[in-house]
Design a protein around this motif. Structure first.
Motif, PDB file in Angstrom:
ATOM      1  N   ARG A 114       0.845  -1.213   0.000  1.00 31.79           N
ATOM      2  CA  ARG A 114       0.000   0.000   0.000  1.00 31.79           C
ATOM      3  C   ARG A 114       0.869   1.248   0.000  1.00 31.79           C
ATOM      4  O   ARG A 114       0.612   2.211  -0.711  1.00 31.79           O
ATOM      5  CB  ARG A 114      -0.913   0.011   1.239  1.00 31.79           C
ATOM      6  CG  ARG A 114      -2.109  -0.884   1.102  1.00 31.79           C
ATOM      7  CD  ARG A 114      -3.220  -0.462   2.075  1.00 31.79           C
ATOM      8  NE  ARG A 114      -4.180  -1.541   2.204  1.00 31.79           N
ATOM      9  CZ  ARG A 114      -4.336  -2.282   3.297  1.00 31.79           C
ATOM     10  NH1 ARG A 114      -3.651  -2.021   4.372  1.00 31.79           N
ATOM     11  NH2 ARG A 114      -5.220  -3.245   3.324  1.00 31.79           N
ATOM     12  N   GLN A 115       1.903   1.229   0.830  1.00 34.79           N
ATOM     13  CA  GLN A 115       2.798   2.396   0.899  1.00 34.79           C
ATOM     14  C   GLN A 115       3.521   2.605  -0.430  1.00 34.79           C
ATOM     15  O   GLN A 115       3.669   3.741  -0.889  1.00 34.79           O
ATOM     16  CB  GLN A 115       3.833   2.195   2.011  1.00 34.79           C
ATOM     17  CG  GLN A 115       3.236   2.296   3.403  1.00 34.79           C
ATOM     18  CD  GLN A 115       4.244   1.931   4.489  1.00 34.79           C
ATOM     19  OE1 GLN A 115       5.135   1.122   4.259  1.00 34.79           O
ATOM     20  NE2 GLN A 115       4.091   2.515   5.654  1.00 34.79           N
TER      21      GLN A 115
ATOM     22  N   ASN B 170       2.442   1.699  -3.384  1.00 35.31           N
ATOM     23  CA  ASN B 170       1.444   2.184  -4.346  1.00 35.31           C
ATOM     24  C   ASN B 170       1.237   3.689  -4.181  1.00 35.31           C
ATOM     25  O   ASN B 170       1.233   4.439  -5.165  1.00 35.31           O
ATOM     26  CB  ASN B 170       0.127   1.432  -4.138  1.00 35.31           C
ATOM     27  CG  ASN B 170      -0.901   1.797  -5.179  1.00 35.31           C
ATOM     28  OD1 ASN B 170      -0.572   2.013  -6.340  1.00 35.31           O
ATOM     29  ND2 ASN B 170      -2.157   1.896  -4.764  1.00 35.31           N
ATOM     30  N   GLN B 171       1.126   4.115  -2.932  1.00 34.97           N
ATOM     31  CA  GLN B 171       0.910   5.539  -2.653  1.00 34.97           C
ATOM     32  C   GLN B 171       2.123   6.364  -3.107  1.00 34.97           C
ATOM     33  O   GLN B 171       1.965   7.406  -3.753  1.00 34.97           O
ATOM     34  CB  GLN B 171       0.681   5.722  -1.151  1.00 34.97           C
ATOM     35  CG  GLN B 171       0.233   7.133  -0.780  1.00 34.97           C
ATOM     36  CD  GLN B 171       0.046   7.276   0.716  1.00 34.97           C
ATOM     37  OE1 GLN B 171       0.049   6.298   1.465  1.00 34.97           O
ATOM     38  NE2 GLN B 171      -0.126   8.498   1.159  1.00 34.97           N
TER      39      GLN B 171
ATOM     40  N   GLU C 149       2.283   9.117  -6.218  1.00 35.59           N
ATOM     41  CA  GLU C 149       2.654  10.516  -5.973  1.00 35.59           C
ATOM     42  C   GLU C 149       3.751  11.005  -6.918  1.00 35.59           C
ATOM     43  O   GLU C 149       3.747  12.161  -7.321  1.00 35.59           O
ATOM     44  CB  GLU C 149       3.138  10.682  -4.521  1.00 35.59           C
ATOM     45  CG  GLU C 149       2.012  10.779  -3.521  1.00 35.59           C
ATOM     46  CD  GLU C 149       2.517  10.689  -2.082  1.00 35.59           C
ATOM     47  OE1 GLU C 149       3.741  10.768  -1.872  1.00 35.59           O
ATOM     48  OE2 GLU C 149       1.672  10.517  -1.190  1.00 35.59           O
TER      49      GLU C 149
ATOM     50  N   THR D 125      10.460   4.362   3.997  1.00 36.20           N
ATOM     51  CA  THR D 125       9.703   5.120   2.994  1.00 36.20           C
ATOM     52  C   THR D 125      10.374   6.450   2.641  1.00 36.20           C
ATOM     53  O   THR D 125      10.236   6.932   1.521  1.00 36.20           O
ATOM     54  CB  THR D 125       8.271   5.390   3.489  1.00 36.20           C
ATOM     55  OG1 THR D 125       8.355   5.976   4.790  1.00 36.20           O
ATOM     56  CG2 THR D 125       7.454   4.118   3.572  1.00 36.20           C
TER      57      THR D 125
END
Lengths: 119, 206
Positions: free
Chosen positions: B26-27, B29-30, B34, B73
């Motif tokens: 999920r991270q 993908n985000q 962006e 991240t």
């Protein structure tokens, strides 16, 4: 950086942001497909490894069980006393040096019991 | 008993790992959502071709996910742009070699091979045609000026100004020291200002 440089930087960034916002739908769709492709590869790599996790776990558990229940109970052909497992030897308070002559003590025990039978 | 505990421990570990993997995906993908548009435009300015730029961005995404998904991240942006910049540099090397080989076999250039400015032009987004035209012309001028910069200056300028990376992040992305980033950036800004100020004197982007 001086004021004119900062102003120039702001203006160029604004211009670039506009060009990014104005990307057409077809390009955005292709970007989305690229992202999904990359993420699918990551997902596949992780699930590929995880698929073997239960089988590996069961195999490890069975191996541990076999070692614990059917582990070697004699050393160099000498039968250890039944209650004396490896762990008990390691955790016991007796001197570890004594264990090196365990065969001698066993022989002594046998001789003493034979002597007892004779007498 | 021992076997049961071991199976339970392994299944718990697998479950926990699965949850962590899902969160990481999920991270990722985000993060990719962006940066993808800006990355595309940066790559497009670098290679002057949208299709090639799309391929380079896709490669960078796959390499980031494959090799650096486990990193923090906050490390992803510099690493992603490092991969992308390396991809752009490799693309130029391949083009250079290909051009040297193909120069003997090349036919005269036709319009079909040219960069399609109309196809790459941005869509209207609520601004007047005059404003759009003015922005498009200003952006084209900026792109041409950025493309003419030396490679390292171009990279420093695009990463700092377009992507908004700080000096440290830009240094990671470029694989050089922070001092070099500051030098390249300073020179890039001044070269661009000198070249563009006469074009931009009449009006700003709207």
């Amino acid at each position: 950086m001086n004021e004119p440089d900062e102003k120039f930087e702001r203006e160029t960034r604004k211009l670039f942001d506009r060009s990014v916002e104005s990307l057409d739908a077809s390009t955005l769709s292709r970007l989305n497909r690229s992202r999904q492709l990359a993420l699918a590869e990551a997902h596949q790599a992780h699930t590929g490894l995880l698929r073997w996790a239960p089988a590996t776990g069961i195999a490890a558990a069975v191996l541990i069980a076999v070692i614990v229940t059917r582990g070697p109970t004699n050393v160099d052909g000498f039968d250890l006393p039944v209650a004396m497992t490896d762990m008990e030897i390691l955790l016991g308070e007796e001197s570890i040096a004594m264990l090196e002559d365990l065969e001698f003590y066993s022989w002594l025990d046998t001789v003493e019991s034979e002597d007892g039978d004779v007498s | 008993m021992t076997a049961g505990v071991a199976i339970y421990a392994v299944s718990c570990e697998a479950e926990s790992k699965g949850a962590r993997t899902l969160q990481k995906e999920r991270q990722l993908n985000q993060f990719l959502a962006e940066v993808e548009r800006r990355a595309l435009r940066i790559a497009e300015i670098g290679v002057r071709d949208r299709d090639e730029a799309l391929d380079l961005v896709q490669d960078a995404m796959i390499k980031l996910v494959r090799n650096y998904a486990d990193r923090g991240t906050d490390e992803w942006a510099p690493l992603f742009y490092r991969i992308l910049q390396n991809g752009i540099r490799d693309w130029h090397r391949r083009q250079f070699v290909r051009n040297r080989v193909m120069v003997w076999f090349r036919r005269p250039a036709t319009d079909d091979n040219d960069y399609d400015v109309v196809a790459a032009a941005p869509d209207l987004a609520g601004r007047s045609p005059e404003q759009e035209l003015q922005n498009a012309e200003a952006m084209q001028g900026l792109e041409a000026a950025v493309q003419d910069l030396p490679t390292r200056q171009r990279e420093a300028f695009m990463l700092r100004t377009f992507e908004g990376l700080d000096v440290a992040g830009t240094a990671v992305a470029m694989g050089c020291s922070q001092g070099s980033v500051k030098t390249h950036y300073f020179r890039a800004i001044h070269a661009l200002r000198e070249r563009l100020q006469e074009h931009w004197a009449g009006g700003k982007a709207q």
